[in-house]
Design a protein around this motif. Structure first.
Motif, short mmCIF file in Angstrom:
data_model
loop_
_atom_site.label_atom_id
_atom_site.label_comp_id
_atom_site.label_asym_id
_atom_site.label_seq_id
_atom_site.Cartn_x
_atom_site.Cartn_y
_atom_site.Cartn_z
N SER A 1 0.82 -1.21 0.00
CA SER A 1 0.00 0.00 0.00
C SER A 1 0.85 1.26 0.00
CB SER A 1 -0.94 0.01 1.21
OG SER A 1 -0.22 0.13 2.43
N SER A 2 2.16 1.14 0.32
CA SER A 2 3.01 2.33 0.36
C SER A 2 3.29 2.89 -1.03
CB SER A 2 4.33 2.01 1.07
OG SER A 2 5.10 1.09 0.31
N GLY A 3 3.24 2.05 -2.05
CA GLY A 3 3.33 2.52 -3.42
C GLY A 3 4.72 2.88 -3.89
N GLY A 4 5.43 3.72 -3.15
CA GLY A 4 6.67 4.30 -3.66
C GLY A 4 7.93 3.64 -3.17
N GLY B 1 19.46 2.35 -2.48
CA GLY B 1 18.81 1.82 -1.29
C GLY B 1 17.41 2.34 -1.13
N ALA B 2 17.01 2.60 0.12
CA ALA B 2 15.62 2.93 0.41
C ALA B 2 15.15 4.20 -0.27
CB ALA B 2 15.45 3.07 1.93
N GLY B 3 16.03 5.15 -0.50
CA GLY B 3 15.60 6.43 -1.06
C GLY B 3 15.45 6.44 -2.56
N ALA B 4 15.92 5.41 -3.26
CA ALA B 4 15.93 5.45 -4.72
C ALA B 4 14.53 5.38 -5.33
CB ALA B 4 16.81 4.31 -5.26
N GLU B 5 13.74 4.40 -4.89
CA GLU B 5 12.43 4.22 -5.52
C GLU B 5 11.45 5.36 -5.22
OE1 GLU B 5 9.32 2.45 -7.82
OE2 GLU B 5 11.51 2.55 -7.89
N PRO B 6 11.41 5.93 -4.00
CA PRO B 6 10.55 7.10 -3.81
C PRO B 6 10.90 8.24 -4.75
CG PRO B 6 11.18 6.19 -1.69
CD PRO B 6 11.98 5.46 -2.72
N GLU B 7 12.20 8.47 -4.96
CA GLU B 7 12.61 9.51 -5.90
C GLU B 7 12.20 9.16 -7.32
OE1 GLU B 7 15.22 13.08 -6.66
OE2 GLU B 7 13.67 12.38 -5.29
N ARG B 8 12.44 7.92 -7.72
CA ARG B 8 12.07 7.48 -9.06
C ARG B 8 10.55 7.58 -9.24
NH1 ARG B 8 15.47 3.24 -10.19
NH2 ARG B 8 14.60 2.22 -8.36
N ASN B 9 9.81 7.20 -8.21
CA ASN B 9 8.36 7.22 -8.30
C ASN B 9 7.83 8.64 -8.46
OD1 ASN B 9 5.95 5.51 -8.21
ND2 ASN B 9 5.46 6.60 -6.31
N SER B 10 8.49 9.61 -7.81
CA SER B 10 8.06 11.01 -7.96
C SER B 10 8.15 11.45 -9.41
CB SER B 10 8.94 11.91 -7.09
OG SER B 10 8.76 11.64 -5.72
#
Length: 649
Positions: free
Chosen positions: A394-397, A455-464
Motif C-alpha cells: 500500500s506504500s506505493g513508492g 537503497g531505500a531512497g531510490a524508488e521514492p525519488e524514481r516514483n516522484s
C-alpha cells in the motif's frame, strides 16, 4: 490521515473493534488549567498568544457494552474557545459512524455565549457528509461524518455537543476495545465509563488516566477512568508522537495479543484466495523466473502499481479483508485488502506470507493490551518468512525489500504466529551528489547538478518522477532550487523510470542568478548539494534543542563540488578542512583552492548510524556538539572581492 477541518485533530476510538474518530467536541480528551483563561471576548492579543486555542471543560463518555460486542455510546462534551484560532477549532464538529451497522439515536448541540445565553443548533446546521478518505470507492462508503456547525461562536463561547450512538453489530463478534489520547489542549475534566457484563473482564493500559475502583451490581461491572491536564508543551520539530512518552488509555476485552491475532486470522480466512483468476495472474507474473525473491518482487510491483490504496485505517471499518477476488476485480482496497490479495498471489506461486498488524505513524510502542486505534494497531502489512522480508504494497513508492519510514522500527503482531516482533530499525540509504558551478563574467553561473540515490531512497525519488508529467518534473527541479535558497533556471533529466529497483539519478542543469557581485565583497555559500543533502539533514536534526524523543533516520551521504570563479573575482577566504566523529556520526570535509584557475573543489562525507528510528533527548545531547560543528561547516562560505574594490567599499 485527516477528515477535514476539525477532524485533523481527531482521535481514533474503537468500540467492539470499532473505529470511531472523536474530535474534542465528540469526546476526545483535553484539559484545562486556568479557569479564568479565555472567558471574555475582550482578551488582548498579547495575552491570547499565551493561551491554548481551546479548552475541554467537560467530557463524559459512557459505553454500555453487551456480551456480543454491540454497544450504546453516550457522549456529552463542552469546549470553550480561548482565542480566535480556538473559534475555528471548535465551531464545527464531527460524529463519525458506520451507516451499515450504527445509528445516531440522538443528537443535540448548542452554542453558549460568554454571558451564558444559549443558541441551539437547528436542523440546517446538522448534515451528513461522506467520509472523504473513501475516495469514491463503493465498498468503503459505510463511513459517514455527521457534521455539526455551531452558530455565533466567538472568543469565550462554549460549544456543547451531546449525542447517543448505537452499534447493533460488532466489527468483531464478542469484542470491545477503545483507545484515546490527548490532542494537546488542556482538559478540565474527562470521565470515560465502560459498562460491561460482569463475566466479561476489561483489560486496561492506562498512562496518565486515573482508574477508579470498578463497581459491580445487577450482573454488570462499571469501569471508569478520569483525566485532567493543564497546558501541554508544544511538540518539537521532528519529534515523534506524544503518545510515545505521554498519556494514553487503551481498554480491551481481548486478553492478549495472541488472542487478538487469532480473531483476526479466523475472520480473514477467504475461500476465494485460491480462485483460478488469482492463480493465473500470479503464474503469468512469475512465468519466466525461478528465484522466489524475484517472483515476490514482481508480484509486489504489480500490486503497488495496479491496486489503488484506499487510505482508511485498519479498524475504522470492519476488520475483515474483502474477498481476494473482489479486490482483484475492483482494483482497489485498504491495507488489509492489499495484504489479502498480495498473500493470495504469493501463495499461488508457492511463497508463504502472513498478515502483520502494527501502527502506521510516528509511534514506536504499542499499548500492553491489544486493540485498534490511531496510535495503537491501525495498519496491516505482509511478512514473508521464507524470504525474511516485510512488504507494504500500500506504500506505493518503495521498492521490494524496503519499508517506508512510517512502518520501520515498529512492534508488529505476526497474525499466524500470534507473537510480537519488530520491523527492521535501519535500512540501506545512500546519496551521492556532484555539483559544478561555472561563474560567468556577469556574476551569474552555469551549473550542472547530479544526484544518485541508492537503497531505500531510490524508488521514492524514481516514483516522484515516474508519476510526474514533463511540466511536473520541471516544477520539481525548480522547487528544489527554491528550497536550496537560490534563484535561477532548471532543466531536469533522469535515469529511466521504468525500473522498479536499483539506483536512480537526477540531473539538473541551468543558471543561477547573482552568485558573485561584480563590485564589493560576496560571500558565496560553499555548497556541495542542493536540498536533500548533508546540509538539509543536519539542519533538520538541529531544528531545536530537544527535550522530546525525535525521529532519526541515518544514511550515507557523499558530496563533491567544483566552483570556478571569473577573472574579476579575488578569493580572500576559503573554508578549512573539518573532521568530526562521535558514537553516531562520522563527517569529513576537504577543500582545495587552485589560485591560477580560481577554482575551489569541495568534498564532504557524512555517515549517520543511529541504530534505531526514535532517538532520545539524551542521545541528542550527546551528538549536539558534533552536529553543530558539522552545521557550521556545511554553511561555510567562500569570501570573494571584486578586482579593484577597496575594503569597506
Amino acid at each position: 490521515m485527516t477528515r477535514g477541518e476539525g477532524v485533523a485533530r481527531a482521535v481514533l476510538c474503537v468500540v467492539s473493534c470499532l473505529a470511531l474518530v472523536l474530535t474534542m467536541a465528540n469526546g476526545n480528551a483535553r484539559a484545562e488549567t486556568a479557569d479564568s483563561a479565555g472567558t471574555s471576548g475582550t482578551t488582548d492579543s498579547a495575552a491570547q498568544n499565551d493561551l491554548p486555542p481551546y479548552t475541554l471543560e467537560r467530557d463524559v463518555h459512557l459505553f454500555v457494552v453487551q456480551a456480543d460486542g454491540s454497544v450504546v455510546e453516550d457522549d456529552d462534551t463542552v469546549l470553550r474557545a480561548n482565542t480566535a484560532a480556538g473559534v475555528d477549532e471548535i465551531a464545527q464538529r464531527y460524529v463519525w459512524f458506520n451507516k451499515d451497522i450504527e445509528t445516531i439515536t440522538g443528537l443535540s448541540a448548542e452554542t453558549i455565549d460568554p454571558d451564558g445565553t444559549a443558541h441551539a443548533v437547528g436542523a440546517s446546521g446538522i448534515r451528513d457528509v461522506q467520509e472523504p478518505r473513501s475516495a469514491g470507492a463503493p465498498t468503503f462508503e459505510d463511513g459517514v461524518l455527521r457534521t455539526v456547525i455551531f452558530p455565533g461562536v466567538q472568543v469565550g463561547s462554549r460549544v456543547h455537543l451531546h449525542f447517543a450512538k448505537r452499534r447493533a453489530k460488532a466489527l468483531e463478534a464478542g469484542t470491545f476495545s477503545y483507545f484515546v489520547e490527548p490532542t494537546g489542549e488542556p482538559v478540565a475534566f474527562q470521565r470515560l465509563i465502560f459498562d460491561l457484563p460482569a463475566q466479561v473482564p476489561l483489560h486496561a493500559d492506562a498512562r496518565g488516566y486515573a482508574a477508579l475502583a470498578p463497581e459491580t451490581a445487577n450482573g454488570r461491572t462499571r469501569y471508569a477512568f478520569e483525566y485532567r491536564h493543564g497546558p501541554y508543551p508544544p511538540l518539537e520539530a521532528g519529534a515523534v508522537a506524544y503518545v510515545n512518552w505521554g498519556d494514553r488509555l487503551m481498554v480491551s476485552t481481548v486478553p492478549d495479543f495472541a488472542a487478538f491475532a487469532a480473531r483476526y486470522r479466523e475472520a480473514a480466512a477467504d475461500a476465494t484466495s485460491t480462485d483460478p483468476a488469482i492463480a493465473s495472474l500470479a503464474q503469468a507474473l512469475a512465468a519466466d523466473v525461478s528465484d522466489p525473491r524475484e517472483k515476490a518482487r514482481r508480484i509486489y510491483d504489480w500490486m503497488r502499481f495496479n491496486i489503488r490504496y484506499v487510505a482508511l485505517f485498519l479498524g475504522e471499518t470492519a476488520a475483515v479483508p474483502h474477498h481476494a477476488t473482489d479486490i482483484l476485480r475492483n482494483r482497489y482496497g485498504d491495507c488489509k485488502d492489499h495484504v489479502a490479495l498480495f498473500s493470495a498471489l504469493l501463495a499461488a506461486v508457492g511463497i508463504r506470507a502472513e498478515p502483520v498488524l502494527l501502527d502506521l505513524g510516528p509511534v514506536y510502542t504499542l499499548p500492553d493490551v491489544p486493540g485498534y486505534g490511531a496510535h495503537a494497531i491501525n495498519h496491516a502489512i505482509a511478512w514473508l518468512p521464507d524470504l525474511g522480508v516485510y512488504a507494504d504494497t500500500s506504500s506505493g513508492g518503495y521498492a521490494f525489500g524496503y519499508l517506508p519510514p512510517g512502518v520501520m522500527d515498529r512492534p508488529v503482531l505476526l497474525v499466524d504466529d500470534g507473537v510480537l516482533a519488530r520491523t527492521p530499525a535501519t535500512e540501506r540509504r545512500e546519496r551521492t551528489a556532484r555539483l559544478s558551478l561555472d561563474v560567468q563574467p556577469s556574476g551569474d553561473a552555469d551549473y550542472s547538478y547530479y544526484v544518485e540515490d541508492e537503497g531505500a531512497g531510490a524508488e521514492p525519488e524514481r516514483n516522484s518522477f515516474r508519476r510526474a508529467t514533463h511540466t511536473g518534473a520541471q516544477q520539481l527541479a525548480a522547487q528544489r532550487l527554491r528550497l536550496t535558497g537560490v534563484a535561477g533556471t532548471a532543466r531536469v533529466s533522469t535515469s529511466p523510470t521504468a525500473a522498479t529497483d536499483g539506483p536512480f539519478s537526477v540531473t539538473m542543469e541551468g543558471t543561477l542568478d547573482h552568485v558573485v557581485w561584480r563590485d564589493g565583497t560576496t560571500a558565496i555559500p560553499a555548497t556541495s548539494s542542493f536540498t536533500g543533502g548533508i546540509a538539509t539533514q543536519i539542519d533538520n536534526w538541529l531544528a531545536q534543542r530537544r527535550t522530546q524523543p525525535w525521529a532519526c533516520i541515518g544514511g550515507e551521504w557523499t558530496e563533491s563540488a567544483q566552483i570556478a570563479l571569473p577573472a574579476f573575482a579575488r578569493v580572500t577566504d576559503v573554508p578549512q578542512d573539518v573532521q568530526v566523529s562521535d558514537a553516531f556520526l562520522d563527517y569529513t570535509s576537504h577543500y582545495v583552492f587552485d589560485a591560477p584557475s580560481r577554482t575551489l573543489q569541495i568534498e564532504r562525507r557524512l555517515s549517520a548510524r543511529f541504530g534505531h528510528q526514535m532517538c532520545t533527548a539524551g542521545e541528542f545531547a550527546q551528538m549536539r556538539e558534533a552536529l553543530v560543528r558539522i552545521e557550521r561547516d556545511t554553511h561555510a562560505q567562500i569570501v570573494v572581492r571584486a578586482a579593484g574594490s577597496t575594503r569597506g567599499a
